[in-house]
Design a protein around this motif. Structure first.
Motif, PDB file in Angstrom:
ATOM      1  N   LEU A  91     -24.176  26.974  89.662  1.00 56.06           N
ATOM      2  CA  LEU A  91     -23.228  28.092  89.673  1.00 56.06           C
ATOM      3  C   LEU A  91     -23.612  29.166  88.660  1.00 56.06           C
ATOM      4  CD1 LEU A  91     -20.589  28.799  91.167  1.00 56.06           C
ATOM      5  CD2 LEU A  91     -19.367  27.987  89.151  1.00 56.06           C
ATOM      6  N   GLN A  92     -23.633  30.436  89.117  1.00 53.44           N
ATOM      7  CA  GLN A  92     -23.955  31.573  88.255  1.00 53.44           C
ATOM      8  C   GLN A  92     -22.831  32.602  88.186  1.00 53.44           C
ATOM      9  OE1 GLN A  92     -27.662  33.215  89.637  1.00 53.44           O
ATOM     10  NE2 GLN A  92     -28.840  31.402  89.099  1.00 53.44           N
ATOM     11  N   ALA A  93     -21.951  32.632  89.178  1.00 55.84           N
ATOM     12  CA  ALA A  93     -20.853  33.610  89.184  1.00 55.84           C
ATOM     13  C   ALA A  93     -19.580  32.917  89.652  1.00 55.84           C
ATOM     14  CB  ALA A  93     -21.181  34.788  90.100  1.00 55.84           C
ATOM     15  N   LEU A  94     -18.496  33.088  88.869  1.00 54.72           N
ATOM     16  CA  LEU A  94     -17.228  32.432  89.162  1.00 54.72           C
ATOM     17  C   LEU A  94     -16.088  33.409  88.870  1.00 54.72           C
ATOM     18  CD1 LEU A  94     -15.464  29.913  89.773  1.00 54.72           C
ATOM     19  CD2 LEU A  94     -15.765  29.240  87.379  1.00 54.72           C
ATOM     20  N   GLN A 150      -8.356  38.806  85.844  1.00 58.03           N
ATOM     21  CA  GLN A 150      -9.103  37.685  86.398  1.00 58.03           C
ATOM     22  C   GLN A 150     -10.044  37.116  85.346  1.00 58.03           C
ATOM     23  OE1 GLN A 150     -11.042  39.403  89.802  1.00 58.03           O
ATOM     24  NE2 GLN A 150      -9.236  39.212  91.114  1.00 58.03           N
ATOM     25  N   MET A 151     -10.354  35.831  85.493  1.00 55.70           N
ATOM     26  CA  MET A 151     -11.386  35.197  84.682  1.00 55.70           C
ATOM     27  C   MET A 151     -12.695  35.314  85.455  1.00 55.70           C
ATOM     28  SD  MET A 151      -9.362  31.769  83.367  1.00 55.70           S
ATOM     29  CE  MET A 151      -8.999  31.165  85.030  1.00 55.70           C
ATOM     30  N   VAL A 152     -13.729  35.859  84.795  1.00 53.95           N
ATOM     31  CA  VAL A 152     -14.962  36.201  85.505  1.00 53.95           C
ATOM     32  C   VAL A 152     -16.177  35.700  84.745  1.00 53.95           C
ATOM     33  CG1 VAL A 152     -16.388  38.074  86.403  1.00 53.95           C
ATOM     34  CG2 VAL A 152     -13.897  38.253  86.499  1.00 53.95           C
ATOM     35  N   LEU A 153     -17.016  34.933  85.445  1.00 59.61           N
ATOM     36  CA  LEU A 153     -18.396  34.669  85.026  1.00 59.61           C
ATOM     37  C   LEU A 153     -19.243  35.536  85.940  1.00 59.61           C
ATOM     38  CD1 LEU A 153     -20.731  33.113  83.650  1.00 59.61           C
ATOM     39  CD2 LEU A 153     -20.468  31.367  85.411  1.00 59.61           C
ATOM     40  N   ASP A 154     -19.885  36.592  85.371  1.00 51.03           N
ATOM     41  CA  ASP A 154     -20.410  37.661  86.223  1.00 51.03           C
ATOM     42  C   ASP A 154     -21.847  37.478  86.668  1.00 51.03           C
ATOM     43  OD1 ASP A 154     -21.784  38.143  83.915  1.00 51.03           O
ATOM     44  OD2 ASP A 154     -20.892  40.098  83.502  1.00 51.03           O
ATOM     45  N   GLY A 155     -22.499  36.353  86.293  1.00 54.79           N
ATOM     46  CA  GLY A 155     -23.853  36.105  86.777  1.00 54.79           C
ATOM     47  C   GLY A 155     -24.929  36.690  85.897  1.00 54.79           C
ATOM     48  N   THR A 156     -24.568  37.248  84.673  1.00 57.01           N
ATOM     49  CA  THR A 156     -25.617  37.894  83.881  1.00 57.01           C
ATOM     50  C   THR A 156     -26.237  37.142  82.702  1.00 57.01           C
ATOM     51  OG1 THR A 156     -23.854  39.081  82.684  1.00 57.01           O
ATOM     52  CG2 THR A 156     -25.012  40.223  84.448  1.00 57.01           C
ATOM     53  N   PRO A 157     -25.759  36.051  82.069  1.00 56.57           N
ATOM     54  CA  PRO A 157     -24.490  35.346  82.250  1.00 56.57           C
ATOM     55  C   PRO A 157     -23.465  35.687  81.155  1.00 56.57           C
ATOM     56  CG  PRO A 157     -26.129  33.913  81.266  1.00 56.57           C
ATOM     57  CD  PRO A 157     -26.745  35.274  81.343  1.00 56.57           C
ATOM     58  N   ASN A 158     -22.489  36.489  81.491  1.00 55.24           N
ATOM     59  CA  ASN A 158     -21.383  36.856  80.609  1.00 55.24           C
ATOM     60  C   ASN A 158     -20.075  36.336  81.191  1.00 55.24           C
ATOM     61  OD1 ASN A 158     -23.283  38.277  79.160  1.00 55.24           O
ATOM     62  ND2 ASN A 158     -22.710  40.265  79.997  1.00 55.24           N
ATOM     63  N   THR A 159     -19.135  35.928  80.290  1.00 60.19           N
ATOM     64  CA  THR A 159     -17.849  35.404  80.729  1.00 60.19           C
ATOM     65  C   THR A 159     -16.735  36.253  80.133  1.00 60.19           C
ATOM     66  OG1 THR A 159     -18.787  33.175  80.740  1.00 60.19           O
ATOM     67  CG2 THR A 159     -16.409  33.352  80.854  1.00 60.19           C
ATOM     68  N   ALA A 162      -5.764  26.079  83.016  1.00 61.78           N
ATOM     69  CA  ALA A 162      -6.637  26.740  83.987  1.00 61.78           C
ATOM     70  C   ALA A 162      -7.832  27.388  83.290  1.00 61.78           C
ATOM     71  CB  ALA A 162      -5.850  27.793  84.777  1.00 61.78           C
ATOM     72  N   VAL A 163      -7.603  27.949  82.088  1.00 63.54           N
ATOM     73  CA  VAL A 163      -8.708  28.509  81.303  1.00 63.54           C
ATOM     74  C   VAL A 163      -9.696  27.417  80.925  1.00 63.54           C
ATOM     75  CG1 VAL A 163      -9.312  29.709  79.178  1.00 63.54           C
ATOM     76  CG2 VAL A 163      -7.249  30.359  80.430  1.00 63.54           C
ATOM     77  N   ALA A 164      -9.180  26.263  80.531  1.00 64.85           N
ATOM     78  CA  ALA A 164     -10.047  25.141  80.173  1.00 64.85           C
ATOM     79  C   ALA A 164     -10.899  24.710  81.360  1.00 64.85           C
ATOM     80  CB  ALA A 164      -9.195  23.974  79.672  1.00 64.85           C
ATOM     81  N   TRP A 165     -10.277  24.627  82.526  1.00 67.35           N
ATOM     82  CA  TRP A 165     -11.031  24.269  83.736  1.00 67.35           C
ATOM     83  C   TRP A 165     -12.131  25.289  84.001  1.00 67.35           C
ATOM     84  CZ3 TRP A 165     -11.941  26.949  88.187  1.00 67.35           C
ATOM     85  CH2 TRP A 165     -12.524  26.236  89.234  1.00 67.35           C
ATOM     86  N   PHE A 166     -11.786  26.579  83.848  1.00 69.50           N
ATOM     87  CA  PHE A 166     -12.760  27.645  84.096  1.00 69.50           C
ATOM     88  C   PHE A 166     -13.948  27.535  83.143  1.00 69.50           C
ATOM     89  CE2 PHE A 166     -14.454  31.888  83.388  1.00 69.50           C
ATOM     90  CZ  PHE A 166     -14.610  32.368  84.684  1.00 69.50           C
ATOM     91  N   LEU A 167     -13.682  27.337  81.856  1.00 68.89           N
ATOM     92  CA  LEU A 167     -14.761  27.264  80.873  1.00 68.89           C
ATOM     93  C   LEU A 167     -15.670  26.065  81.103  1.00 68.89           C
ATOM     94  CD1 LEU A 167     -12.800  28.256  77.648  1.00 68.89           C
ATOM     95  CD2 LEU A 167     -14.612  29.567  78.758  1.00 68.89           C
ATOM     96  N   HIS A 214     -16.664  25.026  83.807  1.00 71.95           N
ATOM     97  CA  HIS A 214     -17.569  25.313  84.908  1.00 71.95           C
ATOM     98  C   HIS A 214     -18.496  26.485  84.598  1.00 71.95           C
ATOM     99  CE1 HIS A 214     -14.572  22.833  86.947  1.00 71.95           C
ATOM    100  NE2 HIS A 214     -15.506  22.583  87.820  1.00 71.95           N
ATOM    101  N   CYS A 215     -18.464  26.989  83.369  1.00 67.45           N
ATOM    102  CA  CYS A 215     -19.321  28.123  82.978  1.00 67.45           C
ATOM    103  C   CYS A 215     -20.532  27.640  82.195  1.00 67.45           C
ATOM    104  CB  CYS A 215     -18.519  29.140  82.162  1.00 67.45           C
ATOM    105  SG  CYS A 215     -17.217  29.943  83.120  1.00 67.45           S
ATOM    106  N   ILE A 216     -21.247  26.683  82.756  1.00 67.76           N
ATOM    107  CA  ILE A 216     -22.421  26.143  82.071  1.00 67.76           C
ATOM    108  C   ILE A 216     -23.498  27.205  81.911  1.00 67.76           C
ATOM    109  CG2 ILE A 216     -24.222  24.382  82.210  1.00 67.76           C
ATOM    110  CD1 ILE A 216     -22.318  22.669  83.808  1.00 67.76           C
ATOM    111  N   ALA A 217     -23.583  28.149  82.861  1.00 69.68           N
ATOM    112  CA  ALA A 217     -24.647  29.161  82.829  1.00 69.68           C
ATOM    113  C   ALA A 217     -24.384  30.266  81.815  1.00 69.68           C
ATOM    114  CB  ALA A 217     -24.815  29.780  84.215  1.00 69.68           C
ATOM    115  N   ALA A 218     -23.193  30.318  81.209  1.00 67.13           N
ATOM    116  CA  ALA A 218     -22.836  31.435  80.326  1.00 67.13           C
ATOM    117  C   ALA A 218     -23.350  31.206  78.912  1.00 67.13           C
ATOM    118  CB  ALA A 218     -21.322  31.616  80.294  1.00 67.13           C
ATOM    119  N   ASP A 219     -23.822  32.286  78.280  1.00 69.50           N
ATOM    120  CA  ASP A 219     -24.157  32.235  76.853  1.00 69.50           C
ATOM    121  C   ASP A 219     -23.408  33.313  76.056  1.00 69.50           C
ATOM    122  OD1 ASP A 219     -25.454  34.547  77.578  1.00 69.50           O
ATOM    123  OD2 ASP A 219     -27.466  33.686  77.455  1.00 69.50           O
TER     124      ASP A 219
END
Length: 867
Positions: free
Chosen positions: A285-288, A299-308, A325-330, A332-337
């Protein structure tokens, strides 16, 4: 009037059907039958049929209510045309749409549609046609029917030929086949289902239909406004890259397994579901995108750049507000730095909501902090955070100078550097008995906005000692599980050099060491799989002694480092021998500024990119053995003065510079020859042919150095730019040198030659520019040459002979163009026809001369083609 014929009707059926396919609606397609007899029945073969209901134009911006009578007529037309196509060829694209949506004056799903012509039987007929007679894309869009009328029923069309299915059914009940065998939707790649109802367990059968077994090529799936979808259990193929879930009001449980999923959007879905009843496995996953539970949080956004980007509550009312819900989202943001977070503080009989999050989630948040100082400062937030920093997965100690108002180069503050060194020791000591650090970065190299001190000899501190560096490296070896970076300033050459031991660990995956001139020691005894997990290595600005160069090559070999993917060696003094027998996983190798290298042997079966810069060119030509059968990109220095770099760019293109003549013992093309031998993947060569015949070289004596260039059987596209150096005396011929270069490429299909302005006939009888004598009579193998382009042609005997040589040795040549130089003074082209014909193909106005030819085209005569 000149007699004319219908040129369009003379085209083949295939071409006419392509033209018909661009018509916007099926009505336009049918109307083509009135053009002529030729077109009368052609519409029955049209690959595309689009039935789109559009209202009459209005002058206001009010919401348009559909004309039920017009919609009824369109439904009858659809039936009539599809009946005519039932026994014809398959339709490639069928679209039936009653959902008007143009310029915001739309009626998409209004409950105003009372026609009796869209019946259950009629919808079944359209879906049956799509199932059996559509081979590409099918779209069906219906407006929302009145709730007072009986609901319609539609069967999902299952076909091995359909690639795209878009269904917006306006509240119709969708029935899913009860029995679906493997490969039912073999070709399906894009699905959109919306505004429909599911009943009697069809949600479970829908999941199975879009699973790996039934739908192995699925790439995009969108589910919108589906009532009755309570359970979503999707075991998707690796090809699924995008999943969109909107307005699933009845969803109670969600389980998604999609190994290749890159983009996931979940909107207007219960947030409690996200936090509790959702199991999503998406390792790629790269964008969520999800709804944010915070009021006004967007909205909570992981934009694929990878920024959250998201919003977090600090406090909230018990059993009403939380960050689950924020915890669940984070999670799944393994690609984010990078994390951009809005911290919302709302005090009203509240509690600390952030501190209620689990340690795992809090540590993910801490991992985004830019420096170790920020991590430690979180201990002051509350008792809950007091010792949490000791579990932080990331520690970054990066030295930054104080801001300045000018653009002068900054000299490091030695006192601040000393303080940072002490802080590093203090924090690492607290982490010795704790869990492993995932990412440790210790850097004293400032490099921001070009005001940098990277490796300046100004560092006089005594705090960074041999013992302290050994402590950091020991910690990295035993307590870092992923990435370790150590960057030191260059110490003064007057002070004793530091010594560092390479950290060998089975856990480390990335090691970046810039040691500022410190001596690097490699373990004398290295067992197999010493660096079992290592994939990325950078070593720079260090010294190697006592045979450690041989041990370094062994350390990065297949036996010790089986997972290595990238290796970069920069500015390493004492590295005289590099013997690397790498694993198949090594894809990128960079060697920069290896001044002492004397011998190099590299065996890397999987290597795709190789960069060798500021390394002895004699070494490349004589003492280098490189075996890289998969090489696609190669960059080296060019030996020619001002020749830049020799580049194989990864797209099968090679660019370099070649000398035509040179002084014996000084000038040669051996490095160029070595480079070309490594470019087995290249099929195009862009070469600058440099002719340097200045007074100094002529007095020293010159010889032909084109003999160094090897045969190039893989080159099919050769592009030559001839340049004569500014210091070259008089004019010299270029035909012999160009011909010798072309003769090396026996399989070229395309040839381009750009002549130099200084290229002309040579009148020095002792000059070697026209050697060997009689070159224009030699046979050159150009059996595959099809197209040749000559630029900046001058009317010299030498260039005329070159063109005649090409024409006489290329039996399959189809076309040659000659663009004249702007100083060309002849009124016509004075080149023999050589079995073909020259015709002007470009003209321009010059002074009072109207339409003077500037380019000519040669084509063979029919007699020559027959031969």
């Amino acid at each position: 009037m000149q007699a004319t014929i219908d040129m369009i009707s003379r085209l083949s059926d295939d071409v006419l059907l392509i033209i018909i396919g661009f018509l916007p609606t099926a009505r336009d397609v049918v109307r083509t039958s009135a053009l002529s007899r030729r077109w009368r029945h052609l519409w029955t073969l049209a690959p595309t049929l689009r039935f789109v209901f559009r209202p009459k134009a209005t002058t206001t911006n009010k919401l348009i209510r559909p004309d039920a009578t017009a919609a009824d007529r369109l439904a009858v037309i659809v039936d009539s045309i599809l009946t005519r196509r039932a026994n014809g060829p398959d339709v490639k694209d069928l679209k039936i749409s009653f959902a008007y949506n143009a310029q915001c004056r739309r009626f998409l799903f209004e409950r105003v549609y009372h026609t009796t012509n869209i019946t259950r039987e009629r919808i079944a007929t359209w879906l049956h046609f799509a199932k059996h007679r559509v081979a590409g894309a099918f779209t069906l869009e219906l407006p929302m029917r009145s709730l007072l009328r009986a609901q319609l029923v539609a069967d999902l069309p299952c076909s091995e030929k359909l690639e795209t299915i878009h269904l917006k059914l306006g509240g119709v009940i969708l029935r899913v086949p009860k029995v679906a065998v493997a490969g039912t939707l073999l070709s399906l790649s894009d699905v959109m289902l919306g505004h429909t109802n599911l009943k009697n367990g069809d949600d479970v059968r829908l999941d199975w239909l879009f699973s790996l077994s039934c739908c192995p090529q699925l790439q995009r799936l969108q589910l919108n406004d589906i009532d009755g979808l309570t359970h979503l259990c999707l075991d998707a193929a690796n090809t699924l890259e995008e999943l969109r879930l909107y307005n699933l009001r009845n969803i109670q449980r969600m389980q998604v397994n999609a190994p290749g999923l890159r983009k996931l959007i979940i909107l207007n879905v219960s947030l409690d579901l996200l936090a509790e009843a959702t199991e999503i496995s998406t390792p790629s996953l790269q964008a969520l995108t999800c709804d944010n539970p915070c009021k006004g949080g967007g909205q909570m956004v992981l934009d694929g750049t990878p920024n959250t980007n998201l919003s977090v509550l600090s406090h909230g009312v018990l059993e009403e507000d939380d960050n689950r819900a924020v915890a669940w989202f984070l999670q799944h943001c393994i690609a984010a730095d990078r994390l951009d977070v809005e911290l919302k503080i709302e005090f009203d009989a509240t509690i600390d909501m952030i501190s209620r999050l689990s340690d795992d989630v809090l540590l993910i948040i801490i991992g985004f902090l830019p420096a170790a100082r920020d991590v430690v400062q979180t201990s002051a937030l509350s008792r809950r955070w007091r010792h949490l920093w000791t579990l932080a997965p990331t520690l970054r100690f990066v030295f930054k100078h104080e801001a300045t108002t000018n653009n002068q180069r900054v000299r490091p503050d030695v006192t601040a550097v000393d303080r940072l060194a002490v802080v590093v020791d203090s924090i690492l000591m607290r982490r010795v008995n704790g869990p492993d650090v995932k990412d440790l970065n210790i850097s004293f190299i400032h490099n921001v906005e070009c005001r940098r001190f990277l490796f300046v000899h100004v560092y006089r501190t005594t705090k960074i000692t041999r013992a302290r560096i050994a402590t950091w490296l020991h910690f990295a070896k035993h307590h870092v599980s992923w990435a370790f970076t150590l960057e030191l300033l260059m110490r003064s050459l007057l002070r004793a050099q530091l010594v560092a031991d390479f950290p060998c660990s089975e856990k480390l995956e990335t090691i970046h060491l810039r040691l500022g001139g410190a001596i690097l020691r490699v373990p004398k005894v290295v067992v197999a799989s010493t660096l079992l997990s290592l994939t990325d290595v950078l070593l720079g600005h260090t010294n190697i002694k006592n045979g450690d160069d041989i041990r370094l090559g062994w350390l990065f070999s297949l036996s010790c480092c089986p997972q290595l993917q990238r290796l970069q060696l920069n500015d390493i003094d004492g590295l005289t021998h590099l013997c690397l027998d790498a694993a198949n996983t090594l894809e990128e190798l960079r060697l920069n500024n290896l001044r002492n290298i004397q011998w190099m042997q590299v065996n890397a079966p999987g290597l795709r990119k190789l960069v060798i810069l500021n390394v002895s060119l004699d070494l490349l030509a004589e003492a280098t053995e490189i075996s890289t059968p998969s090489l696609q990109a190669l960059t080296c220095d060019n030996p020619c003065k001002g020749g830049g770099q020799m580049v194989l760019d990864g797209t099968h293109n090679t660019k370099l510079c070649v000398l035509s003549h040179g002084v014996p013992g000084e000038d040669d093309n051996r490095a160029v020859a070595w480079f070309l031998q490594q470019c087995a993947a290249a099929d195009r060569l862009d070469v600058e042919l440099k002719i340097e015949l200045d007074k100094v070289k002529l007095q020293a004596g010159i010889e032909d150095v084109m003999k160094d260039i090897p045969e190039l059987p893989n080159i099919t596209d050769l592009r030559i730019t001839v340049t004569v150096s500014n210091g070259t005396m008089d004019t010299h011929t270029i035909g012999a040198s160009v011909a010798k270069l072309i003769a090396k490429c026996i399989r070229i299909k395309y040839l381009s030659i750009d002549m130099s302005e200084k290229a002309d006939d040579c009148f020095d009888l002792e000059c070697k520019c026209d050697q060997p004598e009689g070159w224009n009579n030699l046979m050159i193998s150009l059996e595959h040459l099809r197209i040749a382009n000559i630029h900046n042609f001058l009317s010299s005997n030498d260039q005329i002979e070159l063109i005649c040589t090409l024409l006489s040795n290329a039996p399959a040549l189809e076309r040659m163009t000659v663009a004249l130089h702007k100083s060309y003074g002849e009124a016509y082209l004075n080149i023999p026809c050589c079995g073909g014909r020259w015709t002007p193909c470009a003209r321009e106005r010059r002074g009072s001369n109207l339409g003077i030819a500037t380019k000519y085209e040669w084509k063979p005569c029919k007699r020559r083609r027959g031969e």
